[in-house]
Design an enzyme around this catalytic site. Structure first.
Site, PDB file in Angstrom:
ATOM      1  N   ASN A   1     -26.478   8.347 -28.976  1.00  0.00           N
ATOM      2  CA  ASN A   1     -26.489   6.627 -29.259  1.00  0.00           C
ATOM      3  C   ASN A   1     -26.077   6.483 -30.785  1.00  0.00           C
ATOM      4  O   ASN A   1     -27.070   6.683 -31.711  1.00  0.00           O
ATOM      5  CB  ASN A   1     -28.064   6.393 -29.078  1.00  0.00           C
ATOM      6  CG  ASN A   1     -28.444   5.002 -29.143  1.00  0.00           C
ATOM      7  OD1 ASN A   1     -27.516   4.196 -29.449  1.00  0.00           O
ATOM      8  ND2 ASN A   1     -29.861   4.515 -29.350  1.00  0.00           N
TER       9      ASN A   1
ATOM     10  N   SER B   1     -35.294  12.387 -33.660  1.00  0.00           N
ATOM     11  CA  SER B   1     -35.128  13.458 -34.636  1.00  0.00           C
ATOM     12  C   SER B   1     -34.782  14.603 -34.076  1.00  0.00           C
ATOM     13  O   SER B   1     -34.883  15.588 -34.640  1.00  0.00           O
ATOM     14  CB  SER B   1     -36.179  13.410 -35.729  1.00  0.00           C
ATOM     15  OG  SER B   1     -36.319  12.311 -36.158  1.00  0.00           O
TER      16      SER B   1
ATOM     17  N   LYS C   1     -25.720   3.643 -31.954  1.00  0.00           N
ATOM     18  CA  LYS C   1     -26.405   2.491 -32.613  1.00  0.00           C
ATOM     19  C   LYS C   1     -25.285   1.594 -33.210  1.00  0.00           C
ATOM     20  O   LYS C   1     -24.418   1.564 -32.881  1.00  0.00           O
ATOM     21  CB  LYS C   1     -27.682   2.844 -33.629  1.00  0.00           C
ATOM     22  CG  LYS C   1     -28.687   3.677 -32.944  1.00  0.00           C
ATOM     23  CD  LYS C   1     -29.958   3.949 -33.838  1.00  0.00           C
ATOM     24  CE  LYS C   1     -30.673   4.899 -32.936  1.00  0.00           C
ATOM     25  NZ  LYS C   1     -31.939   5.377 -33.467  1.00  0.00           N
TER      26      LYS C   1
ATOM     27  N   GLY D   1     -35.445   8.419 -35.904  1.00  0.00           N
ATOM     28  CA  GLY D   1     -35.041   8.124 -37.285  1.00  0.00           C
ATOM     29  C   GLY D   1     -35.767   8.664 -38.701  1.00  0.00           C
ATOM     30  O   GLY D   1     -35.592   8.109 -39.551  1.00  0.00           O
TER      31      GLY D   1
ATOM     32  N   GLU E   1     -35.574   0.140 -30.290  1.00  0.00           N
ATOM     33  CA  GLU E   1     -35.218  -0.763 -31.402  1.00  0.00           C
ATOM     34  C   GLU E   1     -34.999  -2.351 -30.738  1.00  0.00           C
ATOM     35  O   GLU E   1     -35.270  -3.457 -31.344  1.00  0.00           O
ATOM     36  CB  GLU E   1     -34.129  -0.386 -32.132  1.00  0.00           C
ATOM     37  CG  GLU E   1     -34.341   0.839 -33.055  1.00  0.00           C
ATOM     38  CD  GLU E   1     -33.381   1.842 -33.176  1.00  0.00           C
ATOM     39  OE1 GLU E   1     -32.044   1.865 -32.676  1.00  0.00           O
ATOM     40  OE2 GLU E   1     -33.687   3.050 -33.660  1.00  0.00           O
TER      41      GLU E   1
ATOM     42  N   GLU F   1     -39.122   8.680 -26.315  1.00  0.00           N
ATOM     43  CA  GLU F   1     -38.790   8.537 -27.384  1.00  0.00           C
ATOM     44  C   GLU F   1     -39.958   7.992 -28.009  1.00  0.00           C
ATOM     45  O   GLU F   1     -40.178   6.662 -28.151  1.00  0.00           O
ATOM     46  CB  GLU F   1     -37.408   7.680 -27.521  1.00  0.00           C
ATOM     47  CG  GLU F   1     -36.229   8.101 -27.044  1.00  0.00           C
ATOM     48  CD  GLU F   1     -34.895   7.583 -27.743  1.00  0.00           C
ATOM     49  OE1 GLU F   1     -34.270   8.195 -28.091  1.00  0.00           O
ATOM     50  OE2 GLU F   1     -34.797   6.236 -27.829  1.00  0.00           O
TER      51      GLU F   1
ATOM     52  N   HIS G   1     -34.285   0.535 -25.402  1.00  0.00           N
ATOM     53  CA  HIS G   1     -34.506   1.437 -26.579  1.00  0.00           C
ATOM     54  C   HIS G   1     -35.687   0.821 -27.362  1.00  0.00           C
ATOM     55  O   HIS G   1     -35.712  -0.582 -27.418  1.00  0.00           O
ATOM     56  CB  HIS G   1     -33.247   1.446 -27.382  1.00  0.00           C
ATOM     57  CG  HIS G   1     -33.340   2.352 -28.248  1.00  0.00           C
ATOM     58  ND1 HIS G   1     -33.781   2.272 -29.656  1.00  0.00           N
ATOM     59  CD2 HIS G   1     -32.925   3.701 -28.514  1.00  0.00           C
ATOM     60  CE1 HIS G   1     -33.812   3.426 -30.426  1.00  0.00           C
ATOM     61  NE2 HIS G   1     -33.234   4.322 -29.828  1.00  0.00           N
TER      62      HIS G   1
END
Ligand code: PGA
Length: 249
Positions: A9, A212, A11, A172, A96, A166, A94
């Site tokens: 991904n 990660s 992003k 991240g 985010e 996730e 996701h």
């Protein structure tokens, strides 16, 4: 046997020239694992990425889409638009998107429906925040995310769904769930699916771990029996690292 998948991904990273460079580097890597490999560049670079990679075994996928077929939704992209540039798989839900763009379970259920109605495969993401993990609420949170967005579907729909667990606290941050934490949650997810749809469906759905994943921890995480691959953020922006993860199977 369940399909193993490693999806990158990207992003909101890489302009057109950077996308070309990274894709060229990816094309030069040798894959030794049987895992399906996917990359998700930003919308503006999907067509170029698709053209460059269409004769390889790297699939170009999208990071998001809108649920409507078309209309007055400024700035949005529909399922049929994705299909028209060669996309067959879309990431939905996701964290985010949930956190910064207000995507709720209700919106995600509509997006899942729209993707499946357009014969797109869905990589459906979910996961708890740190406070949920600390309070021991993580399984209940994950269960409700899955139920609310997916449990209106027929069992047959799960042929076109990949799940991606996730934990938000691991995305991240450099902090991963331990392989045992990932395995425990993936087993719980499979049990949740099994209770609703039966063991055949539960055992056939690929469940990816994201958060990660790096070359130095991928093998241990992917070695767990209910982990079928990974959704990779930061490490997918470097061709060597990404393929080290792909080859970790
Ligand atoms: P990360 O991102 O690998 O950079 O933690 C994972 C993701 O957001 O899918």
């Amino acid at each position: 046997m369940r399909q193993q998948i490693v999806a990158g991904n990207w992003k909101m990273n890489n302009d057109l020239a950077q996308t070309e460079t990274l894709i060229t580097n990816l094309k030069n890597q040798v894959k030794t694992s049987k895992a399906e490999v996917m990359i998700a560049p930003t919308f503006t670079n999907l067509w170029q990425a698709y053209q460059t990679l269409k004769d390889t075994d790297i699939e170009v996928i999208a990071q998001n889409m809108h649920f409507a077929a078309n209309g007055a939704y400024t700035g949005e992209i529909s399922a049929s638009m994705l299909k028209s540039v060669g996309v067959k798989t879309v990431i939905l839900g996701h964290s985010e998107r949930r956190e910064y763009f207000g995507e709720t379970d209700e919106i995600l259920a509509k997006k899942v429906d729209a993707a499946l109605a357009n014969e797109l495969r869905v990589i459906f993401c979910f996961g708890e925040v740190l406070a949920d993990r600390k309070s021991g609420n993580h399984e209940a949170v994950v269960e409700s995310q899955i139920k609310n967005a997916l449990f209106h579907l027929e069992a047959s729909a799960f042929k076109n769904i990949v799940l991606a667990y996730e934990p938000v606290w691991a995305i991240g941050t450099g902090e991963t769930a331990s392989p045992e934490q990932a395995q425990d949650m993936h087993a719980f997810i499979r049990k949740t699916l099994s209770n609703k749809y039966g063991a055949d469906v539960a055992n056939s759905v690929s469940i990816l771990y994201g958060g990660s994943v790096k070359p130095n921890n991928a093998q241990e995480i992917f070695g767990k029996p209910d982990v079928d691959g990974g959704l990779i953020g930061g490490a997918a922006l470097n061709a060597d690292d990404f393929f080290a993860i792909v080859n970790a199977f």
